[in-house]
Design an enzyme around this catalytic site. Structure first.
Site, PDB file in Angstrom:
ATOM      1  N   HIS A 134      -3.132  -5.756   1.581  1.00  0.00           N
ATOM      2  CA  HIS A 134      -2.842  -5.659   2.861  1.00  0.00           C
ATOM      3  C   HIS A 134      -2.915  -7.360   3.164  1.00  0.00           C
ATOM      4  CE1 HIS A 134      -2.000  -1.251   3.732  1.00  0.00           C
ATOM      5  NE2 HIS A 134      -3.214  -1.673   3.133  1.00  0.00           N
ATOM      6  N   GLU A 186      -0.776  -8.533   5.327  1.00  0.00           N
ATOM      7  CA  GLU A 186      -0.411  -8.467   6.580  1.00  0.00           C
ATOM      8  C   GLU A 186      -1.787  -8.523   7.532  1.00  0.00           C
ATOM      9  OE1 GLU A 186       0.009  -5.380   4.754  1.00  0.00           O
ATOM     10  OE2 GLU A 186      -0.760  -4.070   6.397  1.00  0.00           O
ATOM     11  N   CYS A 196       1.073  -1.027   0.321  1.00  0.00           N
ATOM     12  CA  CYS A 196       0.150   0.574  -0.043  1.00  0.00           C
ATOM     13  C   CYS A 196       1.026   1.307  -0.673  1.00  0.00           C
ATOM     14  CB  CYS A 196      -0.861  -0.058   0.819  1.00  0.00           C
ATOM     15  SG  CYS A 196      -2.430   1.413   1.102  1.00  0.00           S
TER      16      CYS A 196
HETATM   17  N1  LIG Z   1      -3.686   1.823   3.970  1.00  0.00           N
HETATM   18  C1  LIG Z   1      -2.562   2.689   2.930  1.00  0.00           C
HETATM   19  O1  LIG Z   1      -1.192   2.108   3.022  1.00  0.00           O
HETATM   20  C2  LIG Z   1      -3.241   4.008   2.623  1.00  0.00           C
HETATM   21  C3  LIG Z   1      -1.952   4.516   1.635  1.00  0.00           C
HETATM   22  C4  LIG Z   1      -2.206   5.890   0.900  1.00  0.00           C
HETATM   23  N2  LIG Z   1      -2.275   6.651   1.508  1.00  0.00           N
HETATM   24  C5  LIG Z   1      -3.816   5.953   0.316  1.00  0.00           C
HETATM   25  O2  LIG Z   1      -4.671   6.413   0.485  1.00  0.00           O
HETATM   26  O3  LIG Z   1      -3.471   5.443  -1.001  1.00  0.00           O
END
Ligand SMILES: NC(=O)CC[C@H](N)C(=O)O
Length: 227
Positions: free
Chosen positions: A194, A196, A86
């Site tokens: 994600h 994790e 992410c």
């Molecule tokens: N969960 C995250 O890593 C968010 C990723 C990033 N800040 C976005 O909103 O695109």
């Protein structure tokens, strides 16, 4: 195997990543602050999700100038596994370790839900525990996950099998439904979903655990000599 989870001001998935590695995978792991200039003691680098530096300018644009990025580049050049999830993926794109860029989701909204992914390439150090074509359930949580690159880069990604995960259906407008790509060498993986957060059935899915298990298997196969 010993992992580093890199922490920036604004990271918010660092503790989940730490938990996944320590408690679910059962490997060694340290939280490492963004000013670290040496990661030589680590076998694998994990860049977690979040809002590093408040996503100012663009997601990952400020974090990619951190001191630790030189050490991450060195680890990548040495062939160590580097996983960006992410915001971690966004930082890898900004740093040039992976090609392409992120645009805002096509609906211009933050999307937070579990999605289905297709494993497009299981011949990587991150995906060997999956079968090619596996459908896995992994949560997403992002506002800027709409992957984009030019035609030439897309052709190269396809030719070299660097597209590792795709969304099973269009989620955020990503080109070719790309959810995760590797570098040409295959040791740097960036993905918006994600893994994790999908390491135990109690979380709704344990499909992400195989990704971490694949990394460990690859490391053991190349480092541990059975007498
Ligand atoms: N969960 C995250 O890593 C968010 C990723 C990033 N800040 C976005 O909103 O695109």
């Amino acid at each position: 195997m010993k992992f580093a989870v890199i922490v920036f001001p604004g990271s918010n998935c660092d503790v989940d990543m730490y938990h996944a590695v320590k408690d679910e995978l059962g490997e060694q792991v340290d939280l490492v602050w963004h000013d670290a200039d040496n990661l030589d003691q680590y076998d694998g680098i994990l860049i977690p999700g979040g809002f590093s530096y408040g996503d100012y300018l663009r997601s990952g644009a400020i974090a990619h100038m951190s001191v630790v990025m030189n050490a991450i580049k060195k680890a990548a050049e040495a062939g160590k596994p580097v996983l960006g999830v992410c915001n971690g993926f966004q930082i890898l794109l900004e740093s040039g370790l992976l090609p392409g860029a992120m645009l805002r989701n096509k609906n211009l909204k933050f999307i937070c839900r579990t999605v289905e992914l297709t494993v497009e390439n299981n011949k990587t150090m991150f995906t060997s525990a999956y079968e090619k074509g596996d459908k896995i359930r992994v949560p997403i949580a992002h506002g800027e996950g709409n992957y984009y690159c030019d035609d030439e880069t897309l052709a190269k990604l396809q030719e070299n099998n660097q597209i590792v995960f795709t969304y099973a259906s269009d989620v955020n407008g990503s080109l070719s439904d790309i959810a995760g790509i590797t570098n040409e060498k295959g040791n740097v993986l960036g993905m918006m979903p994600h893994p994790e957060r999908a390491v135990d059935d109690l979380l709704g899915s344990a499909d992400g655990l195989k990704l971490f298990q694949s990394i460990v298997k690859h490391w053991r196969d190349s480092h541990v000599v059975n007498a």
